[in-house]
Design a protein around this motif. Structure first.
Motif, PDB file in Angstrom:
ATOM      1  N   VAL A  26       0.828  -1.211   0.000  1.00  0.00           N
ATOM      2  CA  VAL A  26       0.000   0.000   0.000  1.00  0.00           C
ATOM      3  C   VAL A  26       0.865   1.265   0.000  1.00  0.00           C
ATOM      4  CG1 VAL A  26      -1.665   1.368   1.326  1.00  0.00           C
ATOM      5  CG2 VAL A  26      -2.023  -1.088   1.021  1.00  0.00           C
ATOM      6  N   TRP A  30       0.826   3.880  -2.889  1.00  0.00           N
ATOM      7  CA  TRP A  30       0.459   5.280  -2.607  1.00  0.00           C
ATOM      8  C   TRP A  30       1.465   6.229  -3.262  1.00  0.00           C
ATOM      9  CZ3 TRP A  30      -2.983   7.407   1.482  1.00  0.00           C
ATOM     10  CH2 TRP A  30      -2.852   8.798   1.623  1.00  0.00           C
ATOM     11  N   PHE A  33       1.156   6.046  -7.092  1.00  0.00           N
ATOM     12  CA  PHE A  33      -0.137   6.619  -7.460  1.00  0.00           C
ATOM     13  C   PHE A  33      -0.081   8.144  -7.387  1.00  0.00           C
ATOM     14  CE2 PHE A  33      -4.395   8.118  -6.057  1.00  0.00           C
ATOM     15  CZ  PHE A  33      -5.160   7.673  -7.123  1.00  0.00           C
ATOM     16  N   TYR A  34       0.486   8.656  -6.312  1.00  0.00           N
ATOM     17  CA  TYR A  34       0.535  10.108  -6.139  1.00  0.00           C
ATOM     18  C   TYR A  34       1.462  10.770  -7.156  1.00  0.00           C
ATOM     19  CZ  TYR A  34       0.660  14.711  -4.233  1.00  0.00           C
ATOM     20  OH  TYR A  34       0.557  16.068  -4.121  1.00  0.00           O
ATOM     21  N   MET A  91      -2.237  -0.398  -4.563  1.00  0.00           N
ATOM     22  CA  MET A  91      -2.962  -0.004  -3.360  1.00  0.00           C
ATOM     23  C   MET A  91      -4.186  -0.873  -3.116  1.00  0.00           C
ATOM     24  SD  MET A  91      -3.276   3.939  -2.338  1.00  0.00           S
ATOM     25  CE  MET A  91      -3.215   4.680  -3.925  1.00  0.00           C
TER      26      MET A  91
END
Lengths: 168, 530
Positions: A26, A30, A33-34, A91
């Protein structure tokens, strides 16, 4: 079916091991993804400067990507959406294997474009000191852990796929 | 009961999901929501920060003012002549659409090696609907190359030995003058007399009187004259001007400009052509109004080193920076000029200094303009405009830093909206608009120049734009961006620099009389040899 799952659960990981693996997945997800999201949200973002700042053995390859405007455009789109989707999948634990492999390739490319070798320095300032090993390569292996210690079949959307497959 | 129990199990098996499955399957989904919400909050915060900053310094982001290429009507063909096909003449002809064979070969070779920028830039230039009917160069080899370069697609240009014949030729509407400095004005004056439009390389003139004569004839004849300061086309200078009008810098008291070069080529020590000889060069024509001296290849190829043909650092390189700043601040001719310098590194028999400093005083504007040049060091000293509230670095990019002791920004500095370590404005030519920089990485890239190697994937040559501006103005009957009035100011400012250097005293400009206040005609004759 219940047998399969519990077998998987108990045989593979202890609860602590599983928790750490899921947290690792995760947090890496994260981050990726960000990275993707912030690029997509910035209309002026381009990988041009990053590519032009490449050094080391593969620099020529990255300059070539940057020098052709249409290729550059494609690189920008693929990179931003690639990051977003890979991060998202990690995630939520979906398509874990393909997401992990893609993530490793992408981050491997970042590493190759900016290797922290002797004599190479970059326009973007580093926030730490790196030699041969930098955070890209660490993240690369963090995803490798995820690839070889799969866990989204236990915690993640892949669980539903796994269940559906095993129902047959 | 047993039945019910069985059914329940069947139902569970039917959907394939226990509550545990659902919880575990969806366990990490909330993190996605968290990441998206976090990104939204972060972005909102950054936007607020930028908007506070930009409204605080009075700048509206207006992407519509970003530069674009002119799309004027080019229906009418313009017939050109080129006089002087040396380094700059070749560049100007290329910027108008005609490249030499040798250049094309070199660029194609470079393109094969993956470096195709220059070639691509050239090939992407618009067709300007021009032809060259005449070429003139007094070096036989160059005039032949010029002829071959512009004689394409079945068209054949004429080679002139005498530039005057080219200027008066019936099939020529406009001339490009890229000769040594001492020929600029005589040719431009003659062209204006003949009613031909003129693109003349900088500086406008070599001598004082020529400056007045040329201004006069250009005004009378109504031709379009463009002086070759291609930086007039550099978009960032227009932006800089806009920012200064919005008073981002506060009262400006000093401008610093610089030339930083460190190579023989940069110091005008150009190579001498192997086929150069009294047989291939018309030496008498080269000399023109210069003192009569025997044939000398160093004089011919490296004329910028000698006062008889060139104008030294004042006319040759200071003029670029003077005109750039004149474009931004509308300075006009300075009230007082002092200068000093010497030949400190290139002791190769040259007459003009390789180190030069000049101060232009503008008491009526409460400011000083400094220029300093060394041809033996190329440490990057940017051009900076210094105001009470902020400092602007201006070049291809614009970077503005607030001043720690600024009055205007005092509150914003205090409340942390303005970070003194980061620029309050950063502008990259060709980007979509002004932006306040909030990321250190962006700042690093901008300062390293990496952001403007390619502009939106397309690089445009400013010299090309400068020629286009001239041609468009010819067709529309207008005056181009670097017109005769700016040219007059440029030439006078440069001549004041040379006078100050050679006479060793402060030169004064008498605005009322439109002439030097403290220089005699004899001194002018002595300094400019005519």
């Amino acid at each position: 079916m219940k047998n399969n799952l519990s077998q998987f659960n108990t045989l593979a990981y202890s609860n602590k091991q599983l928790s750490v693996l899921v947290i690792l997945r995760v947090v890496v997800g994260w981050h990726i993804f960000y990275e993707g999201l912030s690029k997509l949200l910035n209309p002026n973002w381009s990988s041009l400067a990053y590519l032009m700042d490449s050094k080391g053995f593969f620099a020529g390859f990255f300059y070539n990507l940057a020098s052709n405007p249409s290729v550059l455009k494609a690189v920008d789109v693929l990179n931003a959406w690639g990051l977003l989707l890979i991060g998202l999948c990690l995630m939520i634990g979906l398509f874990e294997k393909i997401a992990s492999l893609s993530g490793m390739i992408l981050i491997g490319l970042y590493y190759l474009s900016h290797p922290p070798f002797i004599g190479l320095s970059y326009a973007a300032p580093g926030e730490g000191s790196y030699f041969i090993i930098n955070k890209n390569i660490i993240e690369f292996f963090a995803i490798a852990v995820n690839l070889y210690f799969p866990n989204s079949r236990i915690v993640g959307l892949d669980r539903f796929i796994y269940l559906a497959k095993n129902k047959k | 009961m047993e039945d019910t129990g069985k059914n329940k199990q069947t139902e569970e098996q039917g959907s394939g999901l226990s509550r545990r499955d659902v919880v575990k399957g969806l366990a990490t989904i909330p993190f996605v929501g968290g990441a998206i919400y976090g990104a939204y909050r972060k972005r909102k915060y950054e936007r607020q920060l930028k908007s506070n900053l930009l409204s605080g310094i009075g700048i509206d982001i207006d992407p519509s003012t970003a530069g674009s290429e002119s799309s004027a009507d080019r229906g009418e063909q313009i017939r050109l002549g080129i006089i002087g096909f040396g380094i700059r003449g070749e560049q100007l002809v290329r910027a108008s659409g005609f490249a030499t064979e040798a250049w094309m070969e070199v660029q194609q070779e470079r393109a094969r090696n993956g470096n195709d920028i220059a070639l691509k830039t050239f090939l992407e230039q618009h067709d300007l609907n021009i032809i060259y009917n005449g070429v003139c160069d007094i070096f036989e080899i160059e005039s032949e190359i010029a002829l071959n370069t512009v004689s394409v697609n079945g068209h054949k240009a004429k080679k002139y030995h005498d530039w005057k014949e080219l200027v008066y030729a019936d099939d020529i509407d406009a001339v490009i003058i890229a000769t040594p400095d001492h020929w600029h004005a005589p040719m431009a004056i003659e062209a204006a007399k003949a009613g031909k439009h003129v693109y003349v390389e900088k500086p406008l003139t070599h001598k004082v009187q020529e400056t007045y004569d040329l201004l006069d004839i250009v005004k009378k004849s109504g031709i379009s004259l463009q002086l070759g300061h291609q930086f007039r086309q550099t978009e960032s200078y227009g932006k800089a001007s806009e920012l200064i009008r919005k008073d981002v810098l506060g009262p400006i008291t000093m401008v610093q400009t610089n030339t930083n070069r460190n190579s023989p080529n940069g110091a005008w020590q150009y190579p001498i052509h192997e086929k150069a000889s009294p047989q291939t060069i018309d030496w008498e024509m080269f000399l023109g109004n210069a003192p009569k001296v025997p044939f000398n290849m160093d004089h011919f190829f490296r004329w910028r080193k000698y006062w008889a043909y060139g104008t030294g650092l004042s006319g040759d390189l200071l003029t670029h920076d003077y005109d750039a700043i004149n474009q931004i601040l509308n300075l006009g001719i300075p009230k007082y000029v002092t200068a000093s310098g010497g030949i400190y590194f290139f002791k190769d028999g040259r007459e003009v200094p390789d180190v030069f400093n000049v101060l232009f005083e503008y008491p009526e504007k409460d400011m000083t303009f400094q220029y300093s040049a060394s041809l033996a060091n190329e440490y990057n000293r940017p051009n900076i405009i210094m105001g009470h509230d902020a400092t602007m670095e201006v070049g291809n990019t614009i970077t503005v830093y607030a001043d720690r002791r600024s009055t205007r920004y005092a509150d914003r500095i205090k409340d942390g909206t303005i970070d003194l370590e980061l620029p309050i404005v950063s502008y990259t030519s060709g980007s979509e608009g002004l932006d306040a920089i909030t990321s250190a990485t962006e700042r690093y890239f901008a300062s390293k120049g990496l952001l403007y190697t390619f502009i939106n994937g397309k690089r445009i040559d400013v010299t090309h734009l400068h020629i286009v501006d001239w041609l468009d103005c010819i067709r529309a009957g207008k005056q181009p961006k670097c017109n005769i009035d700016y040219g007059f100011e440029e030439a006078i400012a440069a001549h004041m620099g040379t006078l100050a250097l050679k006479l060793g005293r402060r030169i004064e400009w008498d605005h009322a009389n439109n002439f030097f206040g403290n220089v005699t005609q004899d001194e002018i004759m002595e300094v400019f040899r005519g």
